[in-house]
Write a protein that holds these residues in place. Structure first.
Motif, mmCIF file in Angstrom:
data_model
loop_
_atom_site.group_PDB
_atom_site.id
_atom_site.type_symbol
_atom_site.label_atom_id
_atom_site.label_comp_id
_atom_site.label_asym_id
_atom_site.label_seq_id
_atom_site.Cartn_x
_atom_site.Cartn_y
_atom_site.Cartn_z
ATOM 1 N N GLU A 206 0.718 -1.306 0.128
ATOM 2 C CA GLU A 206 -0.058 0.071 0.008
ATOM 3 C C GLU A 206 0.814 1.405 0.045
ATOM 4 O O GLU A 206 0.502 2.372 -0.614
ATOM 5 C CB GLU A 206 -0.916 0.097 1.176
ATOM 6 C CG GLU A 206 -1.788 1.220 1.274
ATOM 7 C CD GLU A 206 -2.829 0.858 2.523
ATOM 8 O OE1 GLU A 206 -3.282 1.949 2.785
ATOM 9 O OE2 GLU A 206 -3.127 0.152 3.059
ATOM 10 N N ILE A 207 1.797 1.454 0.800
ATOM 11 C CA ILE A 207 2.774 2.347 0.990
ATOM 12 C C ILE A 207 3.479 2.341 -0.358
ATOM 13 O O ILE A 207 4.050 3.599 -0.792
ATOM 14 C CB ILE A 207 3.666 2.381 2.177
ATOM 15 C CG1 ILE A 207 2.851 2.655 3.487
ATOM 16 C CG2 ILE A 207 4.694 3.505 2.219
ATOM 17 C CD1 ILE A 207 3.382 2.743 4.699
ATOM 18 N N ALA A 208 3.938 1.346 -0.840
ATOM 19 C CA ALA A 208 4.775 1.254 -2.071
ATOM 20 C C ALA A 208 6.053 2.309 -1.937
ATOM 21 O O ALA A 208 6.367 3.287 -2.705
ATOM 22 C CB ALA A 208 4.072 1.702 -3.402
ATOM 23 N N PRO A 209 7.031 1.924 -1.081
ATOM 24 C CA PRO A 209 8.069 2.767 -0.844
ATOM 25 C C PRO A 209 8.752 2.966 -2.136
ATOM 26 O O PRO A 209 8.968 1.883 -2.919
ATOM 27 C CB PRO A 209 9.065 2.066 0.363
ATOM 28 C CG PRO A 209 8.527 0.894 0.277
ATOM 29 C CD PRO A 209 7.024 0.794 -0.204
ATOM 30 N N TYR A 210 9.546 4.209 -2.477
ATOM 31 C CA TYR A 210 10.416 4.242 -3.521
ATOM 32 C C TYR A 210 11.835 3.457 -3.234
ATOM 33 O O TYR A 210 12.093 2.946 -2.007
ATOM 34 C CB TYR A 210 10.763 5.814 -3.569
ATOM 35 C CG TYR A 210 9.806 6.555 -4.134
ATOM 36 C CD1 TYR A 210 9.570 6.773 -5.632
ATOM 37 C CD2 TYR A 210 8.796 7.062 -3.435
ATOM 38 C CE1 TYR A 210 8.692 7.689 -5.903
ATOM 39 C CE2 TYR A 210 7.744 8.007 -3.709
ATOM 40 C CZ TYR A 210 7.779 8.222 -5.278
ATOM 41 O OH TYR A 210 6.805 9.244 -5.665
ATOM 42 N N LEU A 215 11.646 0.704 5.133
ATOM 43 C CA LEU A 215 10.385 0.727 5.877
ATOM 44 C C LEU A 215 10.535 0.067 6.901
ATOM 45 O O LEU A 215 10.949 -1.305 7.035
ATOM 46 C CB LEU A 215 9.262 0.283 4.897
ATOM 47 C CG LEU A 215 7.768 0.128 5.351
ATOM 48 C CD1 LEU A 215 7.196 1.555 5.794
ATOM 49 C CD2 LEU A 215 6.764 -0.700 4.497
ATOM 50 N N PHE A 216 10.022 0.492 8.115
ATOM 51 C CA PHE A 216 10.172 -0.353 9.385
ATOM 52 C C PHE A 216 8.751 -0.302 10.017
ATOM 53 O O PHE A 216 7.728 0.700 9.898
ATOM 54 C CB PHE A 216 11.260 0.544 10.259
ATOM 55 C CG PHE A 216 12.478 0.520 9.647
ATOM 56 C CD1 PHE A 216 13.344 -0.563 9.883
ATOM 57 C CD2 PHE A 216 12.890 1.667 8.963
ATOM 58 C CE1 PHE A 216 14.810 -0.491 9.614
ATOM 59 C CE2 PHE A 216 14.199 1.822 8.521
ATOM 60 C CZ PHE A 216 15.239 0.658 8.601
ATOM 61 N N ASP A 337 17.835 -4.255 14.978
ATOM 62 C CA ASP A 337 19.290 -4.220 14.415
ATOM 63 C C ASP A 337 19.562 -3.528 12.919
ATOM 64 O O ASP A 337 20.490 -3.006 12.738
ATOM 65 C CB ASP A 337 19.880 -5.655 14.379
ATOM 66 C CG ASP A 337 20.082 -6.203 15.794
ATOM 67 O OD1 ASP A 337 20.064 -5.798 16.599
ATOM 68 O OD2 ASP A 337 20.019 -7.554 15.867
ATOM 69 N N SER A 338 18.593 -3.912 12.050
ATOM 70 C CA SER A 338 18.384 -3.418 10.570
ATOM 71 C C SER A 338 18.272 -1.559 11.007
ATOM 72 O O SER A 338 19.199 -1.103 10.044
ATOM 73 C CB SER A 338 17.511 -3.872 10.069
ATOM 74 O OG SER A 338 17.358 -3.235 8.811
ATOM 75 N N PHE A 339 17.475 -1.181 11.810
ATOM 76 C CA PHE A 339 17.220 0.361 11.802
ATOM 77 C C PHE A 339 18.451 0.874 12.613
ATOM 78 O O PHE A 339 19.058 1.836 12.122
ATOM 79 C CB PHE A 339 16.003 0.538 12.896
ATOM 80 C CG PHE A 339 15.710 2.093 13.041
ATOM 81 C CD1 PHE A 339 15.054 2.899 12.242
ATOM 82 C CD2 PHE A 339 16.267 2.557 14.270
ATOM 83 C CE1 PHE A 339 14.654 4.095 12.109
ATOM 84 C CE2 PHE A 339 15.863 4.025 14.385
ATOM 85 C CZ PHE A 339 15.242 4.708 13.412
#
Length: 357
Positions: A206-210, A215-216, A337-339
């Protein structure tokens, strides 16, 4: 009926959105210039007018970075009773610097906290007063295009994603949905702790990030209530009746959490960033007295507590049993950890680039 009347606001939303779209295009095309600084600058903000859980995310960044770097936060200081640039000091109050900066100042006395309406002017003042600063966290600065942050984090509420909202006054967005393209990282906040991978994937679609965006997903994690004036005060027992007193944009998550632990929970809500008066304390006392049950307690948020503290003498004289509910964020799907790496990598790269200039 009110639903149909609300549609009358839609043309005003379109007009307001158009004005902001033009402004953003002027920045994007270089006709309006944004200032960059030669140190790591992380902006945390949102598209909506409030209630996304931005503050605990800023606090997460403070905890993450302050052991390794000299951190400063810069906020506008919304609804404070002063003007201009101010550094938080030992005797500062929420009336001086605003409730959210005061909260940062109380919880993290080892960092620099400052406020200033004109962020572009406030950053040089901050660096002049605190030249040892290594990382600046810009609080609620997503729409402040006069500064170009090195990393732009946008927080959106799970229960009201920006993709489903509209520009004010018809909705709660400060600008059109397409503004999310400026974000480097998008955080879906206030998720249910048990959010499924299927729903995570649906939100991602839905957000479809570029391609440049990460995205977190986070949820709120409440701690043990503590006394506002007596930190060692015992928390309300399981059978207590709870009066929730708060002036925040969205008190529903807190009320929902308390209903899982207490059977009798009543909400006394005030406007966001509200400054309490003696008359309000009298109303709180009356509401508490009229509640059923033996053990009666008041629970408020950390943000409200710094504003209520201005009336600490009256609260003590009235013997109001006010407890403060602390809250932090927790990353879902093993995303912490990723963030953390995402943030540390940016800071290290930005500092190296500044050294090489």
């Amino acid at each position: 009926m009110w639903r149909y009347l609300n549609y009358l606001l839609y043309p005003f939303s379109l007009l307001y959105g158009l004005v902001l779209w033009i402004r953003n295009r002027l920045y994007d095309n270089g006709m309006l210039t944004a200032v960059e600084f030669d140190l790591p600058v992380i902006a945390v903000g949102n598209l909506s007018v409030g209630g996304t859980g931005k503050t605990p995310h800023v606090e997460y960044l403070i905890r993450l970075l302050k052991a390794a770097y000299r951190v400063a936060t810069l906020s506008r200081g919304y609804n404070r009773r002063t003007r201009g640039f101010l550094l938080a000091k030992a005797d500062s109050t929420s009336a001086d610097i605003g409730d959210e900066p005061m909260q940062f100042h109380q919880k993290f006395p080892d960092i620099t906290v400052c406020v200033g309406e004109e962020r572009m002017l406030a950053v040089p003042q901050l660096l002049g007063d605190r030249p040892e600063t290594q990382v600046i966290l810009l609080d609620d600065a997503f729409q402040h295009r006069s500064i170009k942050p090195g990393l732009n984090l946008m927080v959106t509420d799970y229960s009201r994603l920006f993709t489903r909202d509209h520009v004010v006054p018809f909705g709660r967005l400060r600008e059109g949905r397409n503004g999310y393209y400026r974000a480097d990282g998008i955080i879906v906040s206030k998720c249910p702790p048990e959010l499924s991978t299927q729903e995570q994937e649906a939100i991602y679609r839905e957000i479809a990030p570029y391609p440049h965006q990460r995205l977190f997903f986070t949820c709120l994690q409440y701690g043990q209530p503590y006394g506002m004036l007596q930190p060692d005060m015992a928390p309300p027992p399981p059978g207590a009746s709870i009066l929730v007193v708060c002036g925040i944009a969205r008190p529903e998550p807190l009320v929902h959490h308390l209903l899982q632990h207490y059977a009798n929970v009543h909400l006394l809500s005030f406007p966001d960033h509200y400054y309490y008066t003696q008359q309000d304390l009298d109303k709180i006392k009356m509401e508490l007295d009229h509640m059923d049950g033996g053990a009666k307690h008041i629970i408020t948020t950390e943000k409200d507590a710094v504003r209520l503290h201005l009336l600490k003498d009256s609260i003590a004289a009235m013997q109001l049993p006010i407890a403060v509910m602390p809250v932090e964020v927790r990353f879902l799907f093993d995303g912490a950890d990723s963030f953390n790496s995402y943030i540390f990598d940016y800071v290290a790269d930005a500092m190296l680039a500044a050294e090489n200039e």
